[in-house]
Design an enzyme around this catalytic site. Sequence first.
Site, PDB file in Angstrom:
ATOM      1  CD  GLU A   1      23.091  32.526  15.018  1.00 42.66           C
ATOM      2  OE1 GLU A   1      23.488  32.877  13.882  1.00 42.66           O
ATOM      3  OE2 GLU A   1      22.282  33.183  15.684  1.00 42.66           O
TER       4      GLU A   1
ATOM      5  CG  ASP B   1      13.472  35.379  12.966  1.00 42.32           C
ATOM      6  OD1 ASP B   1      13.674  34.205  13.301  1.00 42.32           O
ATOM      7  OD2 ASP B   1      14.316  36.281  13.099  1.00 42.32           O
TER       8      ASP B   1
ATOM      9  CD  GLU C   1      17.777  42.913  19.799  1.00 45.92           C
ATOM     10  OE1 GLU C   1      17.948  41.701  19.636  1.00 45.92           O
ATOM     11  OE2 GLU C   1      18.196  43.768  18.987  1.00 45.92           O
TER      12      GLU C   1
ATOM     13  CD  GLU D   1      17.305  41.120  11.149  1.00 50.92           C
ATOM     14  OE1 GLU D   1      17.846  40.005  11.283  1.00 50.92           O
ATOM     15  OE2 GLU D   1      17.750  42.157  11.688  1.00 50.92           O
TER      16      GLU D   1
ATOM     17  CB  THR E   1      17.890  33.711   7.092  1.00 54.77           C
ATOM     18  OG1 THR E   1      17.304  34.618   8.019  1.00 54.77           O
ATOM     19  CG2 THR E   1      18.963  32.875   7.772  1.00 54.77           C
TER      20      THR E   1
END
EC number: 3.2.1.-
Length: 810
Positions: A149, A294, A388, A406, A492
Amino acid sequence: MSSTGMSNSTSISFSSAQRLVFTFLLALLIMVASVLSSDTAMPTQNMSHKERTELRDEARDMFYHAYRAYMENAYPADELMPLSCKGRYRGVTPSRGDMDDILGNFSMTLVDTLDTLVLLGDFTEFEHAVKLVIRDVQFDSDIIVSVFETNIRMVGGLLSAHILSEYLQKQVDVMHWYKGELLEMARELGYRLLPAFNTSTGIPHARVNLRNGMKDPMLKKSRETCTACAGTILLEFAALSRLTGDPIFEVRAHAAMDALWKLRHRGSDLMGTVLNVHSGDWVRRDSGVGAGIDSYYEYLFKSYVLLGDDKYLARFNRHYNAVMKYVSEGPMLLDVLMHRPHAKSRNFMDSLLAFWPGLQVLSGDLKPAVQTHEMLYQVMQMHNLIPEAFTVDFQIHWGQHHLRPEFIESTYFLYRATGDHHYLQVGKRALKTLQQYAKVSCGYAAVNDVRTGKHEDRMDSFVLSETFKYLFLLFSEPQDLIINVDEFVFTTEAHLLPLSIAQLGNATFSFRQSDENNVLDFMRTCPSSNKLFPEKVRKPLRNFITGSCPRTSSGKRLSALDFQASNADHLRAVYDMGITMVSVGDRSQGKVRLFHSFYNAKSHEEGEMGLQFMQEMLELTKIQSMNQLAQLQAVAYATDEKLQDWTALMAGPSHFSPELIGEQFVEGDVILANPLRACGEKLNQVEDGADDARGKVLVAERGDCTFVSKARLAQKAGAVALIVCDNVPGSSGETQPMFAMSGDGTDDVLIPVVFMYNVEFSKLAAVMKRYEHPLRVRIMQMVEFKRWQLAKEGRQNGTTTSAQKPDREL
């Protein structure tokens, strides 16, 4: 020839050309009219320039509503808490467990948002924000942060802002005072992350201390990381190396990617989701495209695009072909076991997979991108917001909605690739839905449960960095933007890195096609988007979720009730209807899952017959599920002090703990776990031992870590059983299907573990409060409890029953 004759000749030739052009245009119009009037037409109403401009401006207003709420009420905190209208600080505001590892007290939301201000054309605010970051943000803190992160949000945010600052200096003639300060900050932060890469495999630890590296005592037992966590470093680290001239960052990131590639399953080419950074052993072998994996796929492809290294394209294609072979089931993407790819590992999908259609667009595979996006759009319309996680029959599995980007990201890329205004309409629906369900007076709040609409005091930095950015870009014309986004790669976290970075080179890293790659790894074609009407792909999926009323066939149709899997004629019939069967679990168990696709049907009529067959099969499944009530667990307790009258609350089983069958049961005093979510290293250890978990039935709340992690911790603490209670207010087994908790493939939990919805646990909690002494409960099969009740009633009525059991049992 005279000039007059030449003039006539020219005039005649021009008239002939006009007729040819007119004839061609007429034929073209007739062809277009026939296409638009056919069943494969594009009925989507084109959005007017005026409406598109209004939506672009509304997206900008949404950004500023959230941005100003953060700057006025939260800065310099990492995040805004929109319901409290104050900042979230690490170590100051109440801890959320592992979720807080994204926080570092380094003004994350502002850093993450800098480049969005440039895309919006707000150079004044961008310059002001850059000055604030340079003045206020520092990294010398005794804080443990997530490497993943921190890299994508902070390092990526600093690099993108640095690149755009220099761009504005040259193109807009502003910010001449800027001397590369953001780049130096990114370099410093990169060095603070580097200790995480000191592992025997080269795969980085999941967390690191910003000041002490891996020397922090809390990190001594650090072993596990997710595939996405370790595989989403290269874009930022390569850019950092090439902009600073310091190769160490890119070298470490390449080594991590190489190590991950070697850990793929050689038979399936699939990856798991969690691994041991020291041994390289897989901890979770689930393989899909959602949470935990992902952005690893995303960075393989984008590393090829940004850096020009063919090996990453080859690796991406190998993985992509495996995903489309084993994970993809029509528009759905269902996790499988990497070492047993025909076995599905879970019956739900998580919302993070919504990025996948966008990645498919970038790689040139448009048809499945359109299909999966359409499925997700229907889920959104069904529940207002994409939950979710949702089950294979599109019911809610996890009800939260964190305002994730997304789905909007994929919508943007599909529109850019096809020009189909359907995606503008989808974006409009997404925008209006956020306005209706997420907007609060102080920003935008995540939704705790899409069924109730209850808000959560949470606004992640990606809402400003990605969600509103992609909405703005979707409704913007190229001329609206100060930069040409086609000259950049989106990370991303939607930060912009210029393609020109490849030209800078890295003197210590030699790019060459590896011998491990086969020429077949590069043989994928990219269909022309100009010849693909997405409507043709979407139309058969229109009723994919809600069902349809297909026309009845004049011929004899195979019904679901008559279907026999051992009958070759029946198998051929369902195959012609577009239905495929996939084994679930061990093949020896004979369990299969059916999937229907119009594209696989022999004819349109048989495709509709397939839909009807699937609806009938769903009804049969519901009936069969009634027979599965025997698996239902009971948490029983006495309602009186003499232990004469007992009641039981329903609970769900787990796949990873011993199954209580027949007369088996576990009994003990019930106490709450400390910490309540049972995530960490220790449970219920206090000096006087009053809350010691040994011999007790422990209760833990759902969230922060996996079910099986909680179970292992409870078992280690000496508990005889674990009850996991739902963290969604109002959830109940009376209104929702009871599900069995899944594990990670390792069968080391020896204590029973059951799941209780919120309403049922609230009843148990109320009884626990009434008792002065600990409440004693018994966990057993619900069927067995009912049998005992019948036996007791029989004794009271003076009758006997074969189900009677000794009094001492209950």
